[in-house]
Design a protein around this motif. Structure first.
Motif, PDB file in Angstrom:
ATOM      1  N   UNK A   1       0.769  -1.085   0.104  1.00 59.04           N
ATOM      2  CA  UNK A   1       0.226  -0.013   0.019  1.00 59.04           C
ATOM      3  C   UNK A   1       0.839   1.094   0.257  1.00 59.04           C
ATOM      4  N   UNK A   2       0.679   1.895  -1.074  1.00 58.23           N
ATOM      5  CA  UNK A   2       1.214   3.443  -1.155  1.00 58.23           C
ATOM      6  C   UNK A   2       0.113   4.677  -0.950  1.00 58.23           C
ATOM      7  N   UNK A   3       0.743   5.686  -0.333  1.00 57.76           N
ATOM      8  CA  UNK A   3      -0.243   6.678  -0.524  1.00 57.76           C
ATOM      9  C   UNK A   3       0.426   7.740  -1.478  1.00 57.76           C
ATOM     10  N   UNK A   4      -0.560   8.233  -2.511  1.00 55.14           N
ATOM     11  CA  UNK A   4      -0.165   8.979  -3.596  1.00 55.14           C
ATOM     12  C   UNK A   4      -0.563  10.435  -2.847  1.00 55.14           C
ATOM     13  N   UNK A   5       0.451  11.255  -2.970  1.00 51.63           N
ATOM     14  CA  UNK A   5       0.507  12.767  -2.312  1.00 51.63           C
ATOM     15  C   UNK A   5       0.007  13.682  -3.600  1.00 51.63           C
ATOM     16  N   UNK A   6      -0.980  14.509  -3.614  1.00 50.70           N
ATOM     17  CA  UNK A   6      -1.162  15.279  -4.672  1.00 50.70           C
ATOM     18  C   UNK A   6      -0.540  16.757  -4.697  1.00 50.70           C
ATOM     19  N   UNK A   7       0.543  16.771  -5.304  1.00 53.27           N
ATOM     20  CA  UNK A   7       1.230  18.141  -5.501  1.00 53.27           C
ATOM     21  C   UNK A   7       0.803  18.896  -6.613  1.00 53.27           C
ATOM     22  N   UNK A   8       0.148  20.039  -6.194  1.00 50.73           N
ATOM     23  CA  UNK A   8      -0.501  20.861  -7.503  1.00 50.73           C
ATOM     24  C   UNK A   8       0.620  21.660  -8.209  1.00 50.73           C
TER      25      UNK A   8
ATOM     26  N   UNK B   1      -6.609  11.439   7.435  1.00 49.97           N
ATOM     27  CA  UNK B   1      -7.101  13.141   7.106  1.00 49.97           C
ATOM     28  C   UNK B   1      -6.845  13.478   5.999  1.00 49.97           C
ATOM     29  N   UNK B   2      -5.607  13.216   5.342  1.00 49.21           N
ATOM     30  CA  UNK B   2      -5.005  13.523   3.994  1.00 49.21           C
ATOM     31  C   UNK B   2      -6.069  13.136   3.070  1.00 49.21           C
ATOM     32  N   UNK B   3      -6.692  11.938   3.199  1.00 47.42           N
ATOM     33  CA  UNK B   3      -7.351  11.127   2.146  1.00 47.42           C
ATOM     34  C   UNK B   3      -8.912  11.954   2.357  1.00 47.42           C
ATOM     35  N   UNK B   4      -9.340  12.194   3.362  1.00 43.33           N
ATOM     36  CA  UNK B   4     -10.553  12.791   3.646  1.00 43.33           C
ATOM     37  C   UNK B   4     -10.633  14.244   2.954  1.00 43.33           C
ATOM     38  N   UNK B   5      -9.392  14.867   2.935  1.00 39.98           N
ATOM     39  CA  UNK B   5      -9.469  16.259   2.736  1.00 39.98           C
ATOM     40  C   UNK B   5      -9.200  16.130   1.285  1.00 39.98           C
TER      41      UNK B   5
END
Ligand code: A2H
Length: 274
Positions: free
Chosen positions: A7-14, A262-266
Motif C-alpha cells: 500500500x502506497x499513499x499518493x500525495x497530490x502536489x499541485x 485526514x489527507x485522504x478525507x481532505x
C-alpha cells in the motif's frame, strides 16, 4: 515486499504556473491552459510514499530526468495526475471509493493520456505540496529513482530520508551540477531541512544526523547510505515522536494512520496498491 500488495499513499502536489520562463516548460504550460479552459480541477504530480506522516517536512519533489511520464485524466476527481504509464494503468484498475463502487477512471483499466513528458521537462516546476511548511516547492532531479516502482515520482523529506537529504544537498553544494538540469539556486537554497520527528539518540532530523555521523558525502557511499536508511526508517517508525503539525507529541506509529486518513478525507491523498 513480502506477501500481498504494497500500500502506497499518493500525495497530490499541485502544479503551479512555471515561474522561471524556461523553454523546457512549454508542454506543461499548454497542458495547464487546456485543463483550465476545460474547467478541470488541476494538474498534480503524484509521488507514492510509505510515510504520509512525514509530509510536514517536504522541501521539494523528485523525478528521474530520463524517465517517461504521462498526464492522465482521473474521472473520479476531474483532475489530471502526472505519473508513469505503468502506475496509471494500475490506478485505473483500483477503486477510488470502494463503498460506492467508484473507480479512478470511468472505464476499468482504461487510461486517457493527455500529454507525455520526460522527467527533464518537469524539472524546476513550482508545486503546492499538502502539509508542507513551504508555500511552494520545486521539482528536482533524483538519479536513483526506479520507474518500475510507485509512480516514478518521489516527494522529498530530507529530515527523515537519507536519499532525499543527499540529493538535495548535492544540488545545493554543486550549482554547476544543478544548472545542467535547469535548477537555479532559488529552487534549492531557501529550502532548509524541516525537523518533524524526534528520535531518542538521533535528534529531530535523523537523516541529517546519520549522514553526518557516517560522513556520507554522496550516493557513492552505498553501504553507509544503506545503513543510514535502515536505521532511520526503523527507529523513526518504532520510537519516533512527531514534533510538527497538529499531531505533535504523538508516536509516529500512532500518527501515521490518522494523518493518512485526514489527507485522504481532505482530497490531498489517495491509496494506491501494487
Ligand atoms: B518514502 P519501496 Cl521520509 N524510486 O517517502 C525510488 N524511491 C522511491 C520510488 C521510486 N520509484 N517511489 C517511492 N520511493 C521512495 C518519504 C519517505 C520514504 C521517508 C522515509 C522513508 C521512506 C519521503 N521520501 O521510504 O521500496 C519513497 O520514499 C522508506 C523505504 O517501494 C517511498 O516512501 O517500499 C519509498 O521509497 C517506497 O519504497
Amino acid at each position: 515486499e513480502g506477501i500481498g500488495p504494497q500500500e502506497y499513499v499518493l500525495i497530490k502536489l499541485k502544479v503551479l504556473a512555471p515561474d522561471h520562463g524556461q523553454e523546457r516548460h512549454g508542454k506543461i504550460e499548454k497542458l495547464l491552459k487546456r485543463v483550465e479552459d476545460e474547467g478541470k480541477k488541476g494538474v498534480f504530480l503524484v509521488p507514492a510514499t510509505l510515510r504520509p506522516e512525514t509530509m510536514y517536512g517536504q522541501t521539494n519533489c523528485f523525478v528521474l530526468p530520463t524517465g517517461e511520464y504521462g498526464a492522465y485524466y482521473i474521472d473520479a476527481t476531474d483532475e489530471v495526475f502526472i505519473m508513469s504509464a505503468r502506475s496509471a494503468r494500475g490506478l485505473s484498475c483500483q477503486a477510488y471509493d470502494a463503498a460506492n463502487d467508484v473507480y479512478f477512471t470511468k472505464e476499468f483499466g482504461k487510461i486517457e493520456c493527455l500529454e507525455t513528458f520526460t522527467g527533464d521537462e518537469l524539472l524546476g516546476l513550482p508545486l503546492r505540496a499538502p502539509n508542507a511548511t513551504y508555500e511552494k516547492v520545486y521539482t528536482l532531479p533524483l538519479l536513483t529513482i526506479s520507474m518500475g516502482k510507485g509512480t516514478g515520482v518521489v516527494t522529498s523529506v530530507p529530515s527523515d530520508a537519507p536519499d532525499d537529504y543527499v540529493a538535495l544537498k548535492a544540488l545545493k553544494d554543486k550549482p554547476d551540477f544543478a544548472a545542467k538540469y535547469g535548477i537555479t539556486p532559488d529552487m534549492v537554497e531557501p529550502f532548509e531541512v524541516v525537523p518533524i520527528i524526534s528520535i531518542e539518540g538521533y535528534g529531530d532530523a535523523s537523516a541529517v544526523f546519520m549522514c553526518e555521523k557516517l560522513k556520507i558525502a554522496s550516493f557513492n557511499d552505498k553501504a553507509k547510505l544503506t545503513q543510514a536508511k535502515d536505521e532511520t526508517y526503523l527507529k523513526g517508525f518504532t520510537i519516533g515522536v512527531m514534533t510538527a503539525g497538529p499531531h505533535a507529541g504523538k508516536k509516529v506509529s500512532d500518527a501515521k494512520p490518522i494523518i493518512k486518513n485526514e489527507m485522504i478525507a481532505a482530497g490531498q491523498a489517495h491509496l494506491y496498491f501494487e
